[in-house]
Design a protein around this motif. Structure first.
Motif, mmCIF file in Angstrom:
data_model
loop_
_atom_site.group_PDB
_atom_site.id
_atom_site.type_symbol
_atom_site.label_atom_id
_atom_site.label_comp_id
_atom_site.label_asym_id
_atom_site.label_seq_id
_atom_site.Cartn_x
_atom_site.Cartn_y
_atom_site.Cartn_z
ATOM 1 N N PHE A 64 9.737 0.436 2.735
ATOM 2 C CA PHE A 64 9.161 0.818 4.022
ATOM 3 C C PHE A 64 7.839 1.539 3.773
ATOM 4 O O PHE A 64 7.791 2.520 3.031
ATOM 5 C CB PHE A 64 10.121 1.732 4.792
ATOM 6 N N GLY A 65 6.767 1.061 4.381
ATOM 7 C CA GLY A 65 5.445 1.661 4.194
ATOM 8 C C GLY A 65 4.504 1.203 5.293
ATOM 9 O O GLY A 65 4.938 0.669 6.314
ATOM 10 N N TYR A 66 3.206 1.351 5.057
ATOM 11 C CA TYR A 66 2.246 0.921 6.084
ATOM 12 C C TYR A 66 0.868 0.705 5.480
ATOM 13 O O TYR A 66 0.555 1.212 4.412
ATOM 14 C CB TYR A 66 2.198 1.921 7.234
ATOM 15 N N SER A 67 0.069 -0.068 6.179
ATOM 16 C CA SER A 67 -1.207 -0.516 5.624
ATOM 17 C C SER A 67 -2.236 0.591 5.491
ATOM 18 O O SER A 67 -3.140 0.494 4.660
ATOM 19 C CB SER A 67 -1.776 -1.661 6.476
ATOM 20 N N TYR A 68 -2.135 1.644 6.307
ATOM 21 C CA TYR A 68 -3.105 2.738 6.248
ATOM 22 C C TYR A 68 -2.687 3.836 5.270
ATOM 23 O O TYR A 68 -3.353 4.853 5.162
ATOM 24 C CB TYR A 68 -3.301 3.361 7.641
ATOM 25 N N CYS A 69 -1.586 3.632 4.580
ATOM 26 C CA CYS A 69 -1.075 4.633 3.642
ATOM 27 C C CYS A 69 -2.108 4.858 2.535
ATOM 28 O O CYS A 69 -2.526 3.903 1.876
ATOM 29 C CB CYS A 69 0.234 4.138 3.045
ATOM 30 N N PRO A 70 -2.539 6.090 2.315
ATOM 31 C CA PRO A 70 -3.645 6.336 1.386
ATOM 32 C C PRO A 70 -3.307 6.201 -0.095
ATOM 33 O O PRO A 70 -4.145 5.769 -0.883
ATOM 34 C CB PRO A 70 -4.069 7.768 1.717
ATOM 35 N N ASP A 71 -2.094 6.560 -0.507
ATOM 36 C CA ASP A 71 -1.831 6.516 -1.950
ATOM 37 C C ASP A 71 -0.389 6.175 -2.326
ATOM 38 O O ASP A 71 -0.152 5.400 -3.250
ATOM 39 C CB ASP A 71 -2.220 7.843 -2.612
ATOM 40 N N CYS A 73 2.142 4.417 -0.804
ATOM 41 C CA CYS A 73 2.548 3.014 -0.639
ATOM 42 C C CYS A 73 1.857 2.093 -1.647
ATOM 43 O O CYS A 73 2.539 1.259 -2.271
ATOM 44 C CB CYS A 73 2.275 2.531 0.785
ATOM 45 N N PRO A 74 0.541 2.196 -1.821
ATOM 46 C CA PRO A 74 -0.089 1.327 -2.829
ATOM 47 C C PRO A 74 0.504 1.500 -4.218
ATOM 48 O O PRO A 74 0.687 0.520 -4.947
ATOM 49 C CB PRO A 74 -1.561 1.769 -2.785
ATOM 50 N N THR A 75 0.815 2.736 -4.585
ATOM 51 C CA THR A 75 1.412 2.983 -5.900
ATOM 52 C C THR A 75 2.782 2.333 -6.013
ATOM 53 O O THR A 75 3.092 1.650 -6.999
ATOM 54 C CB THR A 75 1.529 4.497 -6.162
ATOM 55 N N ASP A 106 -0.018 -1.766 12.424
ATOM 56 C CA ASP A 106 0.294 -2.846 11.486
ATOM 57 C C ASP A 106 0.624 -4.148 12.200
ATOM 58 O O ASP A 106 1.784 -4.454 12.491
ATOM 59 C CB ASP A 106 1.450 -2.437 10.569
ATOM 60 N N THR A 107 -0.417 -4.927 12.456
ATOM 61 C CA THR A 107 -0.232 -6.262 12.998
ATOM 62 C C THR A 107 0.165 -7.196 11.855
ATOM 63 O O THR A 107 -0.002 -6.854 10.680
ATOM 64 C CB THR A 107 -1.541 -6.771 13.616
ATOM 65 N N PRO A 108 0.677 -8.382 12.176
ATOM 66 C CA PRO A 108 0.957 -9.348 11.105
ATOM 67 C C PRO A 108 -0.272 -9.629 10.241
ATOM 68 O O PRO A 108 -0.159 -9.755 9.013
ATOM 69 C CB PRO A 108 1.412 -10.594 11.875
ATOM 70 N N GLU A 109 -1.445 -9.682 10.864
ATOM 71 C CA GLU A 109 -2.677 -9.953 10.123
ATOM 72 C C GLU A 109 -2.995 -8.822 9.153
ATOM 73 O O GLU A 109 -3.390 -9.066 7.999
ATOM 74 C CB GLU A 109 -3.849 -10.161 11.090
ATOM 75 N N ALA A 110 -2.830 -7.587 9.603
ATOM 76 C CA ALA A 110 -3.103 -6.427 8.743
ATOM 77 C C ALA A 110 -2.156 -6.404 7.551
ATOM 78 O O ALA A 110 -2.571 -6.108 6.424
ATOM 79 C CB ALA A 110 -2.980 -5.132 9.550
ATOM 80 N N LEU A 111 -0.895 -6.732 7.790
ATOM 81 C CA LEU A 111 0.076 -6.745 6.699
ATOM 82 C C LEU A 111 -0.186 -7.900 5.734
ATOM 83 O O LEU A 111 -0.005 -7.752 4.522
ATOM 84 C CB LEU A 111 1.497 -6.828 7.255
ATOM 85 N N ARG A 112 -0.611 -9.035 6.262
ATOM 86 C CA ARG A 112 -0.918 -10.174 5.396
ATOM 87 C C ARG A 112 -2.042 -9.820 4.423
ATOM 88 O O ARG A 112 -1.991 -10.153 3.242
ATOM 89 C CB ARG A 112 -1.303 -11.390 6.246
ATOM 90 N N LEU A 114 -2.787 -6.801 3.395
ATOM 91 C CA LEU A 114 -2.273 -5.799 2.459
ATOM 92 C C LEU A 114 -1.408 -6.433 1.373
ATOM 93 O O LEU A 114 -1.616 -6.190 0.176
ATOM 94 C CB LEU A 114 -1.460 -4.747 3.213
ATOM 95 N N THR A 115 -0.437 -7.235 1.768
ATOM 96 C CA THR A 115 0.501 -7.782 0.790
ATOM 97 C C THR A 115 -0.185 -8.736 -0.188
ATOM 98 O O THR A 115 0.213 -8.822 -1.352
ATOM 99 C CB THR A 115 1.673 -8.500 1.479
ATOM 100 N N ALA A 116 -1.212 -9.430 0.276
ATOM 101 C CA ALA A 116 -1.929 -10.362 -0.595
ATOM 102 C C ALA A 116 -2.587 -9.647 -1.764
ATOM 103 O O ALA A 116 -2.833 -10.246 -2.816
ATOM 104 C CB ALA A 116 -2.978 -11.130 0.202
ATOM 105 N N ALA A 117 -2.861 -8.359 -1.587
ATOM 106 C CA ALA A 117 -3.511 -7.584 -2.649
ATOM 107 C C ALA A 117 -2.534 -7.180 -3.746
ATOM 108 O O ALA A 117 -2.962 -6.704 -4.804
ATOM 109 C CB ALA A 117 -4.164 -6.341 -2.052
ATOM 110 N N PHE A 118 -1.231 -7.367 -3.513
ATOM 111 C CA PHE A 118 -0.234 -6.912 -4.479
ATOM 112 C C PHE A 118 0.532 -8.037 -5.161
ATOM 113 O O PHE A 118 0.622 -8.078 -6.385
ATOM 114 C CB PHE A 118 0.732 -5.930 -3.805
ATOM 115 N N HIS A 119 1.131 -8.922 -4.374
ATOM 116 C CA HIS A 119 1.931 -9.980 -4.991
ATOM 117 C C HIS A 119 2.048 -11.151 -4.017
ATOM 118 O O HIS A 119 2.268 -10.935 -2.817
ATOM 119 C CB HIS A 119 3.325 -9.462 -5.356
#
Length: 198
Positions: A64-71, A73-75, A106-112, A114-119
């Motif tokens: 559980f996280g969000y796209s605007y999370c500063p540190d 969630c990305p970690t 967090d729209t579907p577009e915003a999450l897409r 974000l997730t593309a940057a990880f896996h």
């Protein structure tokens, strides 16, 4: 009433910490399908409603996280992605999911994005406030919106739980990973459960 709720929340927290410690130690954790997880209906990155049944037959790695999370969630997402990379072909039996705790932004577009940057296998899920609240409640995840001094109304942060849940092919809870788990350790524990499931 407040005292009873506080005691109940504390007991759940202590139970979570105990289970997380067991997972970190590599011990098999008890199946508690009624305590963590359950049905949800959320929008995926393509704008389609999905639930656990859409991933039946696969393990689900849920964060559980969000796209605007500063540190934080990305970690944590980077750890998850690295663990999946370590597993290689075995990782195809796992569906990693990011469930938003911030449906307002967090729209579907915003999450897409974000997730593309990880896996490439990571899928973001969002929904209405009620839908996200139901999913968070099912996983016993707390979330609280707050603002630091001087922040604009739209620039709030969200305090939230940072456990990563592993759900089995049948949708039931298997174990959880505490924040600070290394990719190598996560991959080791995941491989153990994958092997046990045949």
């Amino acid at each position: 009433m407040f005292r009873l709720r506080a005691i109940s929340a504390l007991l759940v927290l202590l139970g979570c910490l105990a289970l997380a410690a067991m997972a970190e130690a590599g011990e098999k954790t008890p199946r508690l399908p009624s305590l963590f997880g359950g049905p949800f209906r959320l929008l995926d990155e393509q704008g389609r409603y999905v639930g656990p049944e859409d991933y039946a037959g696969k393990f689900m790695l849920v964060y559980f996280g969000y796209s605007y999370c500063p540190d934080i969630c990305p970690t944590d997402l980077a750890v998850m992605a690295a663990a999946l990379d370590i597993l290689g072909e075995e990782a195809t039996r796992i569906q990693p999911l990011l469930i938003s705790v911030d449906p307002r932004r967090d729209t579907p577009e915003a999450l897409r994005e974000l997730t593309a940057a990880f896996h490439p296998a990571l899928v973001g899920l969002t929904g209405t406030e009620a839908e996200v609240t139901a999913a968070a409640k099912a996983y016993r995840v707390h979330r609280r919106r707050f603002q630091l001094e001087g922040m604009a109304d739209a620039d709030y942060l969200v305090d939230h739980s940072t456990l990563t849940y592993l759900m089995g092919p049948d949708g039931g809870f298997v174990t959880m990973f505490p924040r600070g788990t290394t990719p190598e350790r996560m991959a080791e524990v995941l491989r153990k459960y994958l092997a046990g499931a045949g």
